[in-house]
Design a protein around this motif. Sequence first.
Motif, PDB file in Angstrom:
ATOM      1  N   PRO A 273       0.811  -1.229   0.000  1.00 24.40           N
ATOM      2  CA  PRO A 273       0.000   0.000   0.000  1.00 24.40           C
ATOM      3  C   PRO A 273       0.844   1.280   0.000  1.00 24.40           C
ATOM      4  CG  PRO A 273      -0.897  -1.588   1.554  1.00 24.40           C
ATOM      5  CD  PRO A 273       0.418  -2.132   1.105  1.00 24.40           C
ATOM      6  N   LEU A 274       1.988   1.256   0.711  1.00 24.57           N
ATOM      7  CA  LEU A 274       2.853   2.428   0.744  1.00 24.57           C
ATOM      8  C   LEU A 274       3.450   2.692  -0.643  1.00 24.57           C
ATOM      9  CD1 LEU A 274       4.080   4.603   2.583  1.00 24.57           C
ATOM     10  CD2 LEU A 274       5.969   3.019   3.059  1.00 24.57           C
ATOM     11  N   MET A 275       3.840   1.617  -1.335  1.00 24.48           N
ATOM     12  CA  MET A 275       4.348   1.763  -2.694  1.00 24.48           C
ATOM     13  C   MET A 275       3.261   2.306  -3.618  1.00 24.48           C
ATOM     14  SD  MET A 275       6.514  -1.796  -2.809  1.00 24.48           S
ATOM     15  CE  MET A 275       7.135  -1.681  -4.465  1.00 24.48           C
ATOM     16  N   TRP A 276       2.021   1.847  -3.419  1.00 22.00           N
ATOM     17  CA  TRP A 276       0.900   2.290  -4.257  1.00 22.00           C
ATOM     18  C   TRP A 276       0.678   3.794  -4.101  1.00 22.00           C
ATOM     19  CZ3 TRP A 276      -3.940   4.507  -3.464  1.00 22.00           C
ATOM     20  CH2 TRP A 276      -4.843   4.407  -4.528  1.00 22.00           C
ATOM     21  N   ILE A 277       0.682   4.273  -2.866  1.00 20.67           N
ATOM     22  CA  ILE A 277       0.479   5.702  -2.618  1.00 20.67           C
ATOM     23  C   ILE A 277       1.617   6.515  -3.249  1.00 20.67           C
ATOM     24  CG2 ILE A 277       0.381   7.484  -0.833  1.00 20.67           C
ATOM     25  CD1 ILE A 277      -0.935   5.370   0.992  1.00 20.67           C
ATOM     26  N   SER A 278       2.840   6.024  -3.143  1.00 18.67           N
ATOM     27  CA  SER A 278       3.986   6.716  -3.744  1.00 18.67           C
ATOM     28  C   SER A 278       3.852   6.799  -5.256  1.00 18.67           C
ATOM     29  CB  SER A 278       5.295   6.001  -3.369  1.00 18.67           C
ATOM     30  OG  SER A 278       5.507   6.010  -1.974  1.00 18.67           O
ATOM     31  N   THR A 337      18.054   4.863  -4.528  1.00 19.92           N
ATOM     32  CA  THR A 337      17.945   5.417  -5.875  1.00 19.92           C
ATOM     33  C   THR A 337      16.555   5.999  -6.107  1.00 19.92           C
ATOM     34  OG1 THR A 337      19.470   3.677  -6.600  1.00 19.92           O
ATOM     35  CG2 THR A 337      18.356   4.923  -8.311  1.00 19.92           C
ATOM     36  N   LEU A 338      15.532   5.322  -5.599  1.00 21.13           N
ATOM     37  CA  LEU A 338      14.157   5.790  -5.774  1.00 21.13           C
ATOM     38  C   LEU A 338      13.946   7.157  -5.115  1.00 21.13           C
ATOM     39  CD1 LEU A 338      11.208   5.286  -6.649  1.00 21.13           C
ATOM     40  CD2 LEU A 338      10.861   4.111  -4.454  1.00 21.13           C
ATOM     41  N   PHE A 382      10.145   0.959  -9.164  1.00 17.14           N
ATOM     42  CA  PHE A 382       9.027   0.263  -8.535  1.00 17.14           C
ATOM     43  C   PHE A 382       8.834  -1.125  -9.141  1.00 17.14           C
ATOM     44  CE2 PHE A 382       7.503   4.542  -7.129  1.00 17.14           C
ATOM     45  CZ  PHE A 382       7.347   4.241  -5.788  1.00 17.14           C
ATOM     46  N   ALA A 383       9.065  -1.236 -10.461  1.00 21.79           N
ATOM     47  CA  ALA A 383       8.918  -2.539 -11.126  1.00 21.79           C
ATOM     48  C   ALA A 383       9.935  -3.545 -10.609  1.00 21.79           C
ATOM     49  CB  ALA A 383       9.068  -2.375 -12.636  1.00 21.79           C
ATOM     50  N   ALA A 396       3.292 -10.631 -11.352  1.00 23.81           N
ATOM     51  CA  ALA A 396       2.359 -10.036 -12.310  1.00 23.81           C
ATOM     52  C   ALA A 396       1.181  -9.393 -11.578  1.00 23.81           C
ATOM     53  CB  ALA A 396       1.865 -11.097 -13.292  1.00 23.81           C
ATOM     54  N   THR A 397       0.717 -10.049 -10.506  1.00 24.58           N
ATOM     55  CA  THR A 397      -0.401  -9.496  -9.744  1.00 24.58           C
ATOM     56  C   THR A 397       0.070  -8.415  -8.785  1.00 24.58           C
ATOM     57  OG1 THR A 397      -1.034 -11.817  -9.653  1.00 24.58           O
ATOM     58  CG2 THR A 397      -2.530 -10.275  -8.691  1.00 24.58           C
ATOM     59  N   ASN A 398       1.156  -8.666  -8.075  1.00 22.55           N
ATOM     60  CA  ASN A 398       1.640  -7.682  -7.101  1.00 22.55           C
ATOM     61  C   ASN A 398       2.042  -6.370  -7.780  1.00 22.55           C
ATOM     62  OD1 ASN A 398       1.283  -9.325  -4.843  1.00 22.55           O
ATOM     63  ND2 ASN A 398       3.303 -10.249  -5.037  1.00 22.55           N
ATOM     64  N   TYR A 399       2.791  -6.483  -8.885  1.00 25.65           N
ATOM     65  CA  TYR A 399       3.166  -5.252  -9.580  1.00 25.65           C
ATOM     66  C   TYR A 399       1.943  -4.607 -10.234  1.00 25.65           C
ATOM     67  CZ  TYR A 399       5.360  -1.834 -12.579  1.00 25.65           C
ATOM     68  OH  TYR A 399       5.697  -0.654 -13.193  1.00 25.65           O
ATOM     69  N   GLY A 400       0.988  -5.436 -10.644  1.00 22.48           N
ATOM     70  CA  GLY A 400      -0.251  -4.876 -11.171  1.00 22.48           C
ATOM     71  C   GLY A 400      -0.948  -3.999 -10.148  1.00 22.48           C
TER      72      GLY A 400
END
Length: 457
Positions: A273-278, A337-338, A382-383, A396-400
């Motif tokens: 969820p934290l990655m999604w918000i970013s 790096t991000l 992120f990928a 495939a699902t998590n990165y989706g």
Amino acid sequence: MTADPTAADRSPAARGAADPSYREVTDAHGRVYRVGETDRDILGHSRKSMVYLPWLAMMAISVFEYAYGSAEDTLSRAHGWSQSNTFWILSVWVFFQAGIAFPAGWLREKGLLTARRAMYAGSGMCLLGFLSLSHLDNVLLAVLGFGVVGGLGAGLVYATCINMVGKWFPERRGARTGFVNGGFAYGSLPFIFIFNYGFDTANYHRVLDLIGCYILIVVLGCAFFFKDPPKNWWPAEVAVPASTGGSTGSLAKNPPAVRQYTPKEAIRTGMLPLMWISVVMTAGVSIFGISFQVDFAREIGFGPLVAASSMGLMAVINGVGRGVVGWLSDKWGRKSTLVFVIVVLGLAQFGVIWAGDLKSEWLFLFFAFLSGFGGGAFYPLFAALTPDYFGENYNATNYGLVYSGKLISGLFGGGLGSMVVAAWGYNGAYALAGGVSMAAAALALLLRQPGRRRAVA
């Protein structure tokens, strides 16, 4: 090959398997690696093809997002659309391009959709998207054709290509993911100049139809050779990592996931969820820049060459930057790096305001350079970070899920961005974009690999 001495090697007989060409090795954290098979055993040739073919397909579909802004004026005149109409068409495209990643990943991991079929379907939908943009005057129909159908098609191709390279290079995915992802930006460069110099109301049908056919042919040709590796596959020539401390090179800075997390488990860690918000925040800033940079340059009084060059420069640096930071993340670590990339993106927004106030063309191009670098480089990070944290089996699902944040950012980066520009002007909108980017960098500082500290302790 050297494996962890504490690992439990399960023979084919113990597994009940008939194929002795591989064995499964369990590391100190309990993660399973399938070792013994080379890429040539599975593909019949080097896995390098699983870098170059996705890269070519990504370059083909890049015209959708990164060249669209250069075509907006001609499209408005040809179809009688307002500026708001053209912005919302792109926003809907972004929404569906990002939104298809999760359901497509779920279908692939359930065995209901192969990578090849996903690419085939995507290529046909991309063609329909450009035919719609060419021949439909009605805004709603154009939104459905280009925004919905074209977005779904481009999203299928994008998600399939990114997951493909991540699965085939689990030990050094940063540079390769960045290289493939870069094609999605600089592949649009020829079309940016075509739309600025050779695209008008007299030839727009022919140009758009030919672009649609070009995408269809390239993606179909690449898709024919697509093939996923088996689950848990690990390159035969690479030692299975024993632990973080026992690894070298990229694996030391970016250790493999402690285990294979299902989407529900990944969400419960709090990191997904934290990655999604970013992604929502950072992609919104990136899409804002793509949508408005050419128009801002024209409003300032810069000529069409500077406007086109600024967008072309953004596309090239956006793409090249993805490859560079992917390589750097293998050296520096993905998280560090991000954070660096997102801060650069934020500073660039304030720099664009400064360049506009000074009416300085070279300064404007410089900050377009920085904006292009930051606005694309976070995508491959992120990928790569997603399988680093949650493993490859459900990537495939998590990165989706992570990438689906872009569907929200597409709304406020494009459509809502036009409202902010109308209310606050370009300076106010760019200042807001810079602040959002800095907040996203602060959130990225909180990221950590799930289970790693607990497992080591």
